[in-house]
Design an enzyme around this catalytic site. Structure first.
Site, PDB file in Angstrom:
ATOM      1  N   LYS B 119       0.811  -1.220   0.000  1.00 17.82           N
ATOM      2  CA  LYS B 119       0.000   0.000   0.000  1.00 17.82           C
ATOM      3  C   LYS B 119       0.851   1.281   0.000  1.00 17.82           C
ATOM      4  CE  LYS B 119      -3.840  -2.448   0.452  1.00 17.82           C
ATOM      5  NZ  LYS B 119      -3.240  -3.727   0.063  1.00 17.82           N
ATOM      6  N   GLY B 167      -8.818  -5.614   1.758  1.00 18.07           N
ATOM      7  CA  GLY B 167     -10.185  -6.076   1.987  1.00 18.07           C
ATOM      8  C   GLY B 167     -10.729  -5.579   3.316  1.00 18.07           C
ATOM      9  N   ILE B 206     -11.045  10.128   5.986  1.00 16.31           N
ATOM     10  CA  ILE B 206     -12.054  11.031   5.418  1.00 16.31           C
ATOM     11  C   ILE B 206     -13.413  10.420   5.730  1.00 16.31           C
ATOM     12  CG2 ILE B 206     -12.928  12.092   3.291  1.00 16.31           C
ATOM     13  CD1 ILE B 206      -9.950  11.883   2.318  1.00 16.31           C
ATOM     14  N   LYS B 239     -17.905  -4.723   0.299  1.00 15.96           N
ATOM     15  CA  LYS B 239     -18.904  -4.160  -0.604  1.00 15.96           C
ATOM     16  C   LYS B 239     -20.163  -5.019  -0.622  1.00 15.96           C
ATOM     17  CE  LYS B 239     -15.062  -2.363  -3.198  1.00 15.96           C
ATOM     18  NZ  LYS B 239     -14.037  -2.760  -4.180  1.00 15.96           N
ATOM     19  N   GLU B 291      -5.883   2.709  -3.081  1.00 11.71           N
ATOM     20  CA  GLU B 291      -5.086   1.517  -3.377  1.00 11.71           C
ATOM     21  C   GLU B 291      -5.440   0.942  -4.732  1.00 11.71           C
ATOM     22  OE1 GLU B 291      -6.595  -0.792   0.114  1.00 11.71           O
ATOM     23  OE2 GLU B 291      -7.073  -2.310  -1.395  1.00 11.71           O
ATOM     24  N   ARG B 295      -6.049  -7.410 -10.003  1.00 12.35           N
ATOM     25  CA  ARG B 295      -6.768  -8.641 -10.358  1.00 12.35           C
ATOM     26  C   ARG B 295      -8.144  -8.252 -10.889  1.00 12.35           C
ATOM     27  NH1 ARG B 295     -10.353  -7.941  -6.303  1.00 12.35           N
ATOM     28  NH2 ARG B 295      -9.498  -7.225  -4.325  1.00 12.35           N
ATOM     29  N   VAL B 298     -14.731  -8.641  -7.924  1.00 13.16           N
ATOM     30  CA  VAL B 298     -16.062  -9.228  -7.803  1.00 13.16           C
ATOM     31  C   VAL B 298     -17.070  -8.440  -8.645  1.00 13.16           C
ATOM     32  CG1 VAL B 298     -17.927  -9.785  -6.185  1.00 13.16           C
ATOM     33  CG2 VAL B 298     -15.540 -10.049  -5.460  1.00 13.16           C
TER      34      VAL B 298
END
Lengths: 82, 467
Positions: B119, B167, B206, B239, B291, B295, B298
């Site tokens: 990161k 995640g 934030i 999410k 970030e 890949r 989803v």
């Protein structure tokens, strides 16, 4: 002496330690209370405590650390204090 | 290009394995599934041209074990490996090991995964490409003294983030210097325990921000963006409901954001599909890079729905050496799409997992409906993996039309035998704030306790819970 089975209410994986490097929650032969956590059950990446729900001596684990369990399966046996 | 000599191994399970198998088969590529003992009867194991069981149910003894996957690849004569998402998809050592074994890794090279997966390093790379980042520490912080000094410029409230995290894991909040002193030590030891590295960095928190991410696609030489997705509706940083395009961006801001993302992809000579994640502040119209995911994600289908580009096919094609024949000008936004993640969880009981056997399954049909899933009638959903069962993706000419179609689609959907997050989505689709896109990343956490009564499934299903 009366014994009581601790049953897994869930399908998943049974863990005897809070993390791989930690000591086991309880050893065979240890005294346990109703609220004593004897292990964790992991279901779909979520962890639930498995408590003794009885007072006595945990005489045997019937599932090894990090092994799958089915709902209704006996995880450990407690010898109840009369 | 003719791909018929290729044999693609899919190092994943569930709906994404099904998605990759479909994409590869459409390109005339032979598909090789690897699975755990628990997934022998799963849909990807059935759909793939060949299948091999590689280990026991637990993911750390099967899907996460690089050596087992590489051994299977050798035995099955694979020529390429697609890692999907999760598992080994962002593991640079695995990507390198695939290449060292003489195979093609469907994704960017190990160097890029390492560079953007770290990161702190990703931040520096983004800054160098002229992309604004959330005010944060200059690289990693290894002492409390260093953290206190850095906090002066970062400002409170701030997040202490594990460099190797992701995640939503490995993040702690500190609202003042006292909290920082306490949380920093915990964050370091947690990072060490969870990710094997205690490296952390600080970032301004934030509080009222949207999560907006830009899809990129490259062939190693030229790269494009495919506009953004809005993924602000999250629970515990996971999410829940995503859409494309974001209803919050003006076209000017959209172009700025997406062009900057494409520029970064270009600077990286990016190969494959990737996503740049940003926080967006409605009031100031400022966006900050947080970030990158190297890949497929989803929620990729909402982008496919509005652009008409098959991202998974393109990842495979560029990995196998085809040039990206689409230009930036070819990419336009057609309508609006939403994705609802249907998880095997009981929303009325704190989203407790609900694995088990499906007794009845019926998917909706109609214009603009796409279902990505590994479910079939009678399937036994194992308790060992992620709870994602299906993604219901709905496309409409407008956002309103997508919502209307989504309500009809969910009302037609029947999943019985396990509890799911469908009631949550039905309630979200009817909620005035959600319908007007008045939300930020904190909205759902507040919304859930207030709307719990809407999330109770009918009694018939409730009786099936085991707790």
């Amino acid at each position: 002496m009366a014994t009581l089975d601790i049953i897994s209410p869930l399908p998943g994986v049974f863990y005897r330690r809070p993390s791989p490097e930690s000591d086991v929650f309880v050893n065979e032969g240890d005294q346990v209370e109703n609220t004593t956590v004897i292990g964790l059950i992991e279901v779909m990446k979520q962890f639930s405590d498995l408590t003794a729900d009885a007072q006595g001596t945990l005489i045997r684990f019937c599932v090894d650390d990090s092994e799958p369990v089915e709902p209704g399966q006996v995880v450990a046996i407690i010898e109840i204090q009369e | 290009m003719n791909f018929s000599d290729h044999r693609l191994l899919i190092a994943n399970r569930g709906e994404i394995a099904v998605r990759i198998i479909h994409a590869a088969q459409a390109l005339g590529i032979r598909t090789l599934a690897v699975c755990s003992e628990a997934d022998k009867l799963s849909l990807p194991a059935t759909l793939a041209d060949e299948v091999m069981v590689i280990g026991p149910a637990r993911a750390d003894q099967s899907y996460l074990k690089a050596e087992l996957i590489l051994e299977a690849a050798k035995q099955m004569n694979a020529t390429a490996i697609h890692p999907g998402y999760g598992f080994l998809s962002e593991n640079a050592d695995f990507a390198q090991a695939v290449v060292d074994a003489g195979l093609i890794f469907v994704g960017p090279d190990a160097h890029t995964i390492r560079q953007m997966g770290d990161k702190a390093c990703a931040r520096t790379t983004a800054q160098a490409a002229g992309i604004p980042v959330v005010p944060g520490s200059d690289g990693e912080i290894d002492s409390l003294e260093g953290a206190i000094a850095a906090a002066q410029t970062v400002g409170f409230p701030l997040l202490i983030k594990a460099s190797a995290g992701g995640g939503g894991r490995g993040i702690r909040i500190a609202r003042d210097a006292n909290e920082l002193a306490k949380e920093f030590i915990i964050a370091q030891s947690e990072a060490k325990a969870a990710f094997g590295s205690g490296a952390v960095y600080l970032e301004r928190f934030i509080e009222k921000a949207r999560h907006i991410e830009v899809q990129i696609l490259g062939d190693g030489e030229h790269s494009i963006h495919l506009y953004e997705r809005e993924c602000s509706l999250q629970r515990r940083r996971q999410k829940v409901f995503e859409e494309a395009p974001s209803p919050a961006l003006s076209s000017t801001i959209r172009e700025q954001l997406c062009q900057k993302a494409a520029k970064l992809a270009q600077a990286l000579h990016y190969k494959g599909a990737g996503t740049l994640e940003f926080l967006y502040d409605d009031t100031s119209e400022a966006f900050f890079f947080i970030e990158m995911n190297t890949r497929i994600q989803v929620e990729h289908p909402v982008t496919e729905a509005i652009t008409g580009v098959d991202l998974v096919q393109w990842m495979i094609k560029v990995a196998l050496g085809e040039s990206l024949s689409i230009q930036q000008d070819d990419i336009t936004i057609n309508g609006s799409a939403i994705e609802m993640r249907i998880n095997a969880e009981n929303p009325a009981k704190g989203f407790f997992p609900s694995p088990g056997r499906l007794t009845h399954l019926q998917w909706p049909v109609g214009e603009g409906i796409r279902i990505d899933t590994h479910l079939f009638d009678g399937y036994l959903i194992p308790p060992y993996y992620d709870s994602l069962l299906a993604k219901v993706i709905i496309h409409g000419q407008t956002r309103q039309q997508a919502f209307e179609r989504a309500i009809t689609a969910l009302n037609e959907t029947q999943i019985e035998g396990v509890l799911t997050t469908m009631p949550l989505h039905k309630a979200l689709l009817q909620d005035p704030a959600i319908k007007t896109a008045d939300f930020d990343t904190g909205t759902l956490e507040v919304w859930l306790p207030e709307n719990l009564h809407k999330l109770i499934e009918k009694e018939k299903d409730d009786a099936l819970t085991t707790h």
